[in-house]
Design a protein around this motif. Structure first.
Motif, PDB file in Angstrom:
ATOM      1  N   TYR A  11      11.441   5.020  -1.351  1.00  0.00           N
ATOM      2  CA  TYR A  11      10.525   5.212  -2.474  1.00  0.00           C
ATOM      3  C   TYR A  11      10.247   3.907  -3.223  1.00  0.00           C
ATOM      4  O   TYR A  11      11.010   2.941  -3.144  1.00  0.00           O
ATOM      5  CB  TYR A  11      10.952   6.345  -3.395  1.00  0.00           C
ATOM      6  N   THR A  12       9.115   3.906  -3.930  1.00  0.00           N
ATOM      7  CA  THR A  12       8.479   2.700  -4.442  1.00  0.00           C
ATOM      8  C   THR A  12       9.399   1.774  -5.239  1.00  0.00           C
ATOM      9  O   THR A  12       9.466   0.580  -4.965  1.00  0.00           O
ATOM     10  CB  THR A  12       7.302   3.106  -5.364  1.00  0.00           C
ATOM     11  N   ARG A  13      10.057   2.338  -6.258  1.00  0.00           N
ATOM     12  CA  ARG A  13      10.763   1.464  -7.196  1.00  0.00           C
ATOM     13  C   ARG A  13      11.875   0.691  -6.500  1.00  0.00           C
ATOM     14  O   ARG A  13      12.047  -0.503  -6.722  1.00  0.00           O
ATOM     15  CB  ARG A  13      11.305   2.296  -8.357  1.00  0.00           C
ATOM     16  N   GLY A  22       3.002  -1.185   3.961  1.00  0.00           N
ATOM     17  CA  GLY A  22       3.181   0.026   3.168  1.00  0.00           C
ATOM     18  C   GLY A  22       4.431  -0.165   2.326  1.00  0.00           C
ATOM     19  O   GLY A  22       5.324  -0.918   2.714  1.00  0.00           O
ATOM     20  N   ASP A  23       4.515   0.484   1.157  1.00  0.00           N
ATOM     21  CA  ASP A  23       5.726   0.276   0.363  1.00  0.00           C
ATOM     22  C   ASP A  23       6.890   1.109   0.896  1.00  0.00           C
ATOM     23  O   ASP A  23       8.040   0.892   0.547  1.00  0.00           O
ATOM     24  CB  ASP A  23       5.470   0.536  -1.135  1.00  0.00           C
ATOM     25  N   HIS A  24       6.583   2.073   1.764  1.00  0.00           N
ATOM     26  CA  HIS A  24       7.557   2.905   2.482  1.00  0.00           C
ATOM     27  C   HIS A  24       6.720   3.774   3.388  1.00  0.00           C
ATOM     28  O   HIS A  24       5.507   3.557   3.470  1.00  0.00           O
ATOM     29  CB  HIS A  24       8.410   3.746   1.509  1.00  0.00           C
ATOM     30  N   GLY A  25       7.312   4.777   4.022  1.00  0.00           N
ATOM     31  CA  GLY A  25       6.531   5.647   4.900  1.00  0.00           C
ATOM     32  C   GLY A  25       6.146   6.941   4.199  1.00  0.00           C
ATOM     33  O   GLY A  25       6.086   7.010   2.968  1.00  0.00           O
ATOM     34  N   TRP A  33       6.097  14.199   2.116  1.00  0.00           N
ATOM     35  CA  TRP A  33       6.033  13.065   1.193  1.00  0.00           C
ATOM     36  C   TRP A  33       7.147  12.047   1.463  1.00  0.00           C
ATOM     37  O   TRP A  33       7.379  11.718   2.605  1.00  0.00           O
ATOM     38  CB  TRP A  33       6.023  13.574  -0.257  1.00  0.00           C
ATOM     39  N   HIS A  34       7.861  11.590   0.450  1.00  0.00           N
ATOM     40  CA  HIS A  34       8.820  10.508   0.685  1.00  0.00           C
ATOM     41  C   HIS A  34       9.889  10.510  -0.399  1.00  0.00           C
ATOM     42  O   HIS A  34       9.813  11.264  -1.356  1.00  0.00           O
ATOM     43  CB  HIS A  34       8.085   9.166   0.714  1.00  0.00           C
ATOM     44  N   GLY A  35      10.886   9.651  -0.210  1.00  0.00           N
ATOM     45  CA  GLY A  35      11.913   9.493  -1.247  1.00  0.00           C
ATOM     46  C   GLY A  35      13.149  10.349  -1.039  1.00  0.00           C
ATOM     47  O   GLY A  35      14.041  10.347  -1.877  1.00  0.00           O
ATOM     48  N   ILE A  85       0.859  -1.187   0.000  1.00  0.00           N
ATOM     49  CA  ILE A  85       0.000   0.000   0.000  1.00  0.00           C
ATOM     50  C   ILE A  85       0.894   1.235   0.000  1.00  0.00           C
ATOM     51  O   ILE A  85       1.787   1.352   0.845  1.00  0.00           O
ATOM     52  CB  ILE A  85      -0.914   0.005   1.240  1.00  0.00           C
ATOM     53  N   GLU A  86       0.649   2.125  -0.953  1.00  0.00           N
ATOM     54  CA  GLU A  86       1.476   3.319  -1.054  1.00  0.00           C
ATOM     55  C   GLU A  86       1.532   4.094   0.260  1.00  0.00           C
ATOM     56  O   GLU A  86       0.488   4.359   0.869  1.00  0.00           O
ATOM     57  CB  GLU A  86       0.936   4.250  -2.151  1.00  0.00           C
ATOM     58  N   THR A  87       2.731   4.442   0.667  1.00  0.00           N
ATOM     59  CA  THR A  87       3.015   5.406   1.748  1.00  0.00           C
ATOM     60  C   THR A  87       2.333   5.080   3.086  1.00  0.00           C
ATOM     61  O   THR A  87       2.191   5.972   3.907  1.00  0.00           O
ATOM     62  CB  THR A  87       2.597   6.854   1.363  1.00  0.00           C
TER      63      THR A  87
HETATM   64 ZN   LIG Z   1       5.531   4.333  -3.063  1.00  0.00          ZN
END
Ligand SMILES: [Zn+2]
Length: 703
Positions: free
Chosen positions: A366-368, A539-542, A552-554, A326-328
């Motif tokens: 981040y996602t990737r 989550g895929d990250h925080g 946001w994130h990354g 799940i995103e974020t």
């Molecule tokens: Zn993500």
């Protein structure tokens, strides 16, 4: 050159210097516990090194203006005495300038390249100043020729109102983050113009020259002191105005042209030897610190392999596997872990019979990167990132990288992925997430632009997933990646209204995803798959909500961005909450262990978390792990953190900085300790430096 022109030149230059100073300083001031020395050094940097190029820029603009306008009307345009017609012009100019800056900042986010974005912001903002001044000069001429002052006032007030209304509404809609520091630059610019013109610094030119020279000397000297480099790095990583200047200065002082400067925190430990720089490959035992990290690598730490060990799951169980990312989804916003609002009632129910990981770390922010680690069991830098065609932005996960879906497909699993058309999942970027999936469905449309996502695709994905499962033979492996909580935060129809602010809407989106997962679980029960299904949700990250001046994130490895909510449900295993620190690279070997699949297990890395089903901790020798981040395109902006609770040792390549955090006493990571003077840190420092010796060369350069 007339006196008016010289005077105006000085005023503009002063205003530019002060504006950049204010913005850089404001943006970097909030860094956790920067010492007073560092803060003072940053002031010196801002005054000295930023004011100089700014003055040059201002001189160029002033020269252009002198060519474009006649000198007197140009002087009038920036002469901001209240008694003169220029005051309404200043109000209008400030409004339009602020708007232009926000517009450019928003637009430049699409490049995912901080330096490029910063240069664009600085250039286009300067261009906006230029245009506004030319317009101002024209208006001043018109006024002198008998134009109406009322009209000018009316237009200015209208543009001010328009700017305010636009910014407030954009901020309300969550489209821009109102950044006081970015807004400070044009504000300070106009105020300085006003003050400089009024109290006239030009009259005391010799004093100013001495002051400026002193500041430059101080700043230059500071670059050779320990925290001078850090101060420069902070200015380079914060603030739109300061960054391009520091980047340019580093480029000029890169004497051996290896891409790294030895000054200003550029990180080159041998500024005149191009074979030695932070992206060089470390050659063990050659007596040289080839990559400028921690000396010559003699015995870099080996890649860790999971230990099979004893478990109730000795033989193949052939259970189905469902992974939901799940995103974020941040750990402290999911009520099945810890949250003030009941955002995840369905998952909370499942959690009673699951292992709930209170301290799960995504492999990256981040996602990737993080999803690639989840399925490969390798840390992001351990993955073999291939450079395909030059027109591809992103690198491709090479087929040599172990990949859980592929390994399970080889064991007879029917593999299904139900994603969206997010570019990273599609052939457009060709990262390689589809490997091993028999059904790889990216047909669900996602509205995503420049880091912002709209809409609610989860329901469609759950419907499709259940349709696939209904037709699939057993066992099956299903991966769902749900997007809703990703910025922008919207109130989903049917979800409870937790409040009007960003966090409340983010929570409502989490609730919406949880409701869709409730439907998924119900569907799996209906299809009689539930009792034989191992479920992993994370989550895929925080996601950051202003912690460390961050959204946001990354961007960094502080906990808010890398601690997602996570649970693992294994049929027949009792639920419990675990406070041991675990990470994404542990997930694939754990699933293989739970499935009793030795063949898959042996091809994976990371740690098996299966012992946690029966014990409260992992073997002591397996306590730490690394999370990291870097640009997937060019490998730059590298950061790594070794987490060994309660300690967390963070390395930032920019500035070559190690910082130690004691999470037990400083959970919000506000007090970085110096690892070189903290005895607890020495084993961590040794391990992380060993890791960097192996990791760093792998993520840079074409292969
Ligand atoms: Zn993500």
């Amino acid at each position: 050159m007339s006196r008016a022109f010289i005077r105006q030149l000085a005023v503009t230059a002063t205003a530019f210097g002060t504006a950049s100073f204010a913005e850089g300083l404001c943006a970097s001031w909030g860094e956790p516990a920067a010492s007073l020395t560092e803060r003072l050094l940053r002031v010196a940097w801002s005054v000295g090194l930023l004011a100089l190029p700014c003055a040059l820029l201002a001189a160029a603009i002033a020269w252009l203006l002198a060519v474009l306008c006649d000198e007197d009307s140009f002087a009038d345009a920036w002469r901001l005495r209240p008694s003169r017609p220029a005051l309404p012009l200043a109000v209008g100019a400030l409004s339009l300038l602020t708007l232009a800056e926000y517009g450019v900042a928003l637009w430049s986010r699409r490049f995912h390249n901080a330096e490029l974005a910063a240069v664009l912001v600085a250039l286009l903002t300067s261009a906006a100043v230029l245009v506004l001044t030319v317009v101002g000069a024209a208006v001043a001429r018109w006024l002198r020729a008998g134009g109406s002052r009322r009209v000018v006032w009316a237009v200015s007030v209208m543009s001010f109102a328009l700017a305010l209304a636009l910014l407030v509404s954009q901020s309300w809609a969550g489209l821009v983050q109102l950044d006081a520091c970015l807004a400070a630059a044009p504000l300070v610019f106009v105020l300085t113009c006003f003050a400089a013109d009024r109290w006239l610094l030009v009259r005391v030119a010799p004093v100013k020259i001495v002051l400026a020279a002193g500041a430059v000397a101080l700043a230059a000297a500071a670059s050779f002191w320990g925290s001078g480099a850090r101060a420069a790095t902070m200015l380079a990583t914060h603030g739109a105005w300061g960054r391009p200047v520091i980047v340019a200065l580093r480029s000029v002082s890169d004497f051996d042209r290896d891409g790294y400067s030895g000054l200003l925190g550029g990180g080159d430990c041998a500024p005149f030897d191009r074979r030695i720089n932070p992206s060089a490959v470390e050659v063990p035992n050659d007596g040289l610190d080839n990559n400028c990290v921690g000396g010559d690598a003699g015995n870099a730490v080996e890649i860790r392999r999971p230990i099979w060990g004893a478990s109730v799951h000795g033989s193949p169980t052939n259970q189905n596997v469902v992974i939901v990312t799940i995103e974020t989804l941040r750990h402290d916003h999911a009520s099945f872990v810890a949250a003030a609002r009941d955002t995840t009632p369905n998952l909370r129910q499942i959690a009673a019979s699951s292992l709930v990981f209170e301290r799960m770390y995504s492999a990256a922010p981040y996602t990737r990167l993080s999803l690639a680690s989840l399925f490969s069991s390798l840390a992001p830098s351990e993955i073999d990132w291939q450079l395909l065609a030059p027109e591809k932005h992103m690198r491709h996960i090479s087929p040599r990288t172990p990949w859980l879906p592929e390994l399970l497909a080889a064991r007879g699993y029917e593999t299904i992925a139900v994603l969206t058309n997010f570019a990273a999942f599609t052939p457009q970027e060709d990262i390689g997430f589809e490997r091993g999936f028999r059904h790889y469905d990216v047909s669900t449309a996602l509205t995503y632009r420049g880091g912002t996502m709209w809409g609610f695709p989860a329901a469609e994905q759950v419907d499709k997933a259940l349709a696939y499962v209904e037709r699939a033979k057993r066992p099956f492996f299903l991966w769902l990646h749900l997007f809703e909580p990703h910025f922008r935060y919207e109130q989903p129809p049917g979800a409870p209204v937790f409040g009007a602010d960003q966090r409340a809407r983010y929570d409502a989106e989490i609730w919406h995803v949880d409701a869709q997962l409730g439907r998924l679980f119900q569907g799996l029960r209906r299809l009689r798959a539930w009792d034989d299904t191992v479920l992993f949700v994370t989550g895929d990250h925080g996601e950051a909500f202003g912690e460390h001046d961050d959204r946001w994130h990354g961007t960094n490895l502080f906990d808010p961005q890398v601690r997602p909510a996570a649970l693992l449900r294994v049929p027949g295993v009792a639920g419990k909450r675990l406070d041991v620190s675990v990470t994404f690279t542990d997930v694939a070997p754990t699933l293989a262990r739970v499935l009793g699949d030795r063949e898959t297990f042996d091809q994976l890395r990371g740690r098996s978390l299966a012992p946690l089903m029966h014990h409260r901790a992992l073997p002591a020798a397996q306590s730490g792990f690394v999370v990291e981040t870097f640009n997937i395109e060019d490998g730059l902006a590298y950061q790594a953190a070794l987490v060994d609770y309660p300690l967390k040792l963070v390395y930032e390549e920019a500035g070559q900085r190690f910082a130690l955090f004691d999470l037990a006493h400083d959970a919000r990571e506000q007090q970085p300790l110096d690892p070189r003077s903290d005895p607890r840190a020495s084993p961590l420092l040794r391990e992380l430096v060993g890791y960097l010796e192996r990791a760093r060369p792998r993520v840079l350069g074409p292969r």
